[in-house]
Every structure is written in C-alpha cells, then in structure tokens.
Design a protein around this motif. Structure first.
Motif, PDB file in Angstrom:
ATOM      1  N   ASP A  69      14.241 -16.866 -16.242  1.00  0.00           N
ATOM      2  CA  ASP A  69      13.089 -17.096 -17.142  1.00  0.00           C
ATOM      3  C   ASP A  69      12.941 -15.668 -17.903  1.00  0.00           C
ATOM      4  OD1 ASP A  69      12.913 -19.917 -16.423  1.00  0.00           O
ATOM      5  OD2 ASP A  69      11.584 -19.352 -14.873  1.00  0.00           O
ATOM      6  N   ASP A  70      12.178 -15.900 -18.993  1.00  0.00           N
ATOM      7  CA  ASP A  70      11.785 -14.653 -19.994  1.00  0.00           C
ATOM      8  C   ASP A  70      11.068 -13.773 -19.062  1.00  0.00           C
ATOM      9  OD1 ASP A  70      13.336 -15.799 -21.797  1.00  0.00           O
ATOM     10  OD2 ASP A  70      11.513 -16.450 -23.159  1.00  0.00           O
ATOM     11  N   ASP A  72      11.773 -12.049 -16.297  1.00  0.00           N
ATOM     12  CA  ASP A  72      12.151 -11.901 -14.821  1.00  0.00           C
ATOM     13  C   ASP A  72      13.450 -11.239 -14.730  1.00  0.00           C
ATOM     14  OD1 ASP A  72       9.895 -13.750 -14.127  1.00  0.00           O
ATOM     15  OD2 ASP A  72      11.062 -15.527 -13.917  1.00  0.00           O
ATOM     16  N   LYS A 127      15.355 -17.139  -9.984  1.00  0.00           N
ATOM     17  CA  LYS A 127      15.985 -18.150 -10.429  1.00  0.00           C
ATOM     18  C   LYS A 127      16.844 -18.872  -9.616  1.00  0.00           C
ATOM     19  CE  LYS A 127      16.067 -21.054 -14.177  1.00  0.00           C
ATOM     20  NZ  LYS A 127      14.916 -21.563 -14.740  1.00  0.00           N
ATOM     21  N   LYS A 181      20.116 -23.649 -17.981  1.00  0.00           N
ATOM     22  CA  LYS A 181      18.728 -23.029 -18.550  1.00  0.00           C
ATOM     23  C   LYS A 181      18.596 -24.167 -19.605  1.00  0.00           C
ATOM     24  CE  LYS A 181      16.574 -18.980 -20.107  1.00  0.00           C
ATOM     25  NZ  LYS A 181      16.574 -17.479 -20.728  1.00  0.00           N
TER      26      LYS A 181
END
Length: 292
Positions: A69-70, A72, A127, A181
């Motif tokens: 995720d953006d 991370d 993730k 994703k």
C-alpha cells in the motif's frame, strides 16, 4: 545452444548442488504439492544472488512492481530479470536449479527454463501475498512443471514464510487468477479467466492443513503450480529476499489462455510473448532448454 543463453559477460559461481533431492523430499512434494529441501544451495551462489537481488531492488526499474500500500515498506517484484541481467541469467541457466528440476521432473527428456521472478519484502512490509495458484497465470499446460522458491534471507512465520495448502494440487480445481494489488488494469486482465472463483481461504484458514515453509539461505522450496499458497507480511526488522524460478519438461505445451500473465502489461509489459503454436512446444530463445 540458444543465442539467448550463449553469452554471459560476468564471472559467476561454478558450484553445483550440495546434495541431491532425496526420495523423501520428492515424496513430500508429490503428496503435499510443496516441500522444503534443506541445505542444498552453495553459499557462494547465495551470496552472489543476494547481491544481485539487492542491486535490482535499489535500481527500481520501471518494469518492477510494488505490491505494498502507498507509503508502506515495499513488497518488490520483478519478472524475467534473467533476460536483462547476467547474474540472473547465470542463476537460471547455469546455476544449481536446473539440476533440481531434472531430479523432480523425472519423466522429462528435456528441462526448459520458463521464467523467473523476484519477490522481496522490506523490513516491516506488512502486505500479505494473497492466496493463489500459479498455474492460472501461466500460458503453459501439462504435468511436467515445477516452481522453485529460493530465499536469500531467513524466512520465518512472522517474516514472510510461504504457506502452502497441503494436497490442494490434487483437488482437480484451478482458480481464477487475482492481482497482488487491485489496480483496475489488472482486474480487467484477469476477469476473462476460464477458471472458477477461489474460496475464501483466509476466512477458513484454520480448517485447512498448511505447510508453513520456514527456510534459511541455502534451502529451497519446491511447489507445484496448482498448489494454493500465499504468505503473511514481513513483521521482522530484516529483509525477505527470494527468487522463484519456473522449469518445465518437454511434455509441457503452450496454452495462451485469455487471462495469462502476458496479458497483464503491468507485470510483463517489458517483455514480448513469443509467437508459438497453441498446443505445441514452448522451447524457444525466450524459454530455453537447460538440460541436457
């Protein structure tokens, strides 16, 4: 020899497997669809390829993916590094894994290298790798297929070790591929899959029998492309760097179904699929013979 593999412009280790794959390990692989093979990769190859993986992570080529995720820590991936980097070419073609594939695919007259992929979870990369099978992504059909996952760091249960659903390769079921994703272009690519929807393995995790494949550098994991698998995040303070290498026997054939990996340009847009006959051999410069 294929022009694609004739020349490697760097020095690389020449050591082979420390020991052969045992009968017990082959039996576990056949029974469970996955097996941990311990202490087989020489240390010089481990160090050589750890450095090569780290270099490509740091270069962050535009063809690589980040599944995190953006904001991370990264979950880095890159397909087909062997086609662009001599270290990965040496590993795929002249490294010890071609011999592993030969020892596993015992009824094959030839071993063909299909492709490789880097999977690296940075420290704290939480993730998860979603539950999936490899086969529905692949334009390949037939029994003679094996994927070999090699860690270059300690992979523990809290550090991104792969979880394999024991025996799922024998269920006779192939599930719809999913993107790691949920990007719209990836979802669009896979929606035309000819396969069935996957059960919610996460919700029912405790009702299944899982192999949590903790491993050390020098070990490798064998897995059947039909085996359901995935991994948790990396909650440790160390990297989890690994390469998966995919080999097939001469009995495998070309099967470019509607949702195969080459249609996902986010994943494979930096390479071009070969023009092969459907149902025919996959052997070509892009998929070279590595044994004999």
């Amino acid at each position: 020899m294929s022009t694609a593999i004739a020349d490697i412009g760097i020095d690389y280790p020449r050591s082979g497997l420390i020991r052969p794959v045992s009968d017990e390990e082959r039996a576990a692989y056949a029974r469970d669809g996955a097996a941990v093979v311990r202490g087989v990769i020489p240390q010089d190859w481990v160090e050589f390829m750890r450095e090569a993986v780290t270099r490509l992570i740091e270069e962050s080529d535009p063809s690589s993916q980040n599944y995190a995720d953006d904001g991370d820590p990264r979950f880095f991936s890159l397909t087909f590094p062997w086609m662009f980097d001599d270290a990965f070419k040496a590993w795929a073609i002249h490294g010890p894994l071609a011999e592993v594939a030969r020892q596993v695919l015992t009824d094959a007259n030839k071993i063909i290298f299909f492709y490789d992929q880097i999977f690296a979870k940075e420290p704290g990369a939480t993730k998860a790798t979603p539950w999936h099978q490899d086969l529905p992504f692949l334009p390949v059909k037939g029994e003679q297929q094996v994927r070999i996952w090699v860690p270059f760091d300690t992979a523990t249960a809290d550090g991104g070790a792969v979880h394999y659903l024991r025996g799922s390769h024998l269920w006779g079921k192939i599930y719809h591929p999913i993107g790691f994703k949920p990007l719209p272009e990836i979802v669009e690519t896979y929606k035309n899959s000819p396969y069935e929807d996957m059960p919610d393995f996460e919700a029912e995790y405790d009702s299944y029998d899982w192999l949590v494949a903790e491993a050390e550098p020098g070990d490798l994991l064998l897995h059947d492309p039909r085996t359901v698998h995935g991994s948790r995040g990396n909650r440790t303070e160390r990297y989890r760097r690994a390469i998966t290498s995919f080999y097939v026997g001469d009995g495998a054939t070309w099967n470019p179904h509607a949702a195969n990996m080459f249609r996902n340009k986010n994943l494979t847009g930096h390479v071009t699929a070969p023009d092969l006959e459907v149902g025919g051999s996959i052997e070509c410069d892009m998929f070279p013979q590595v044994w004999p």
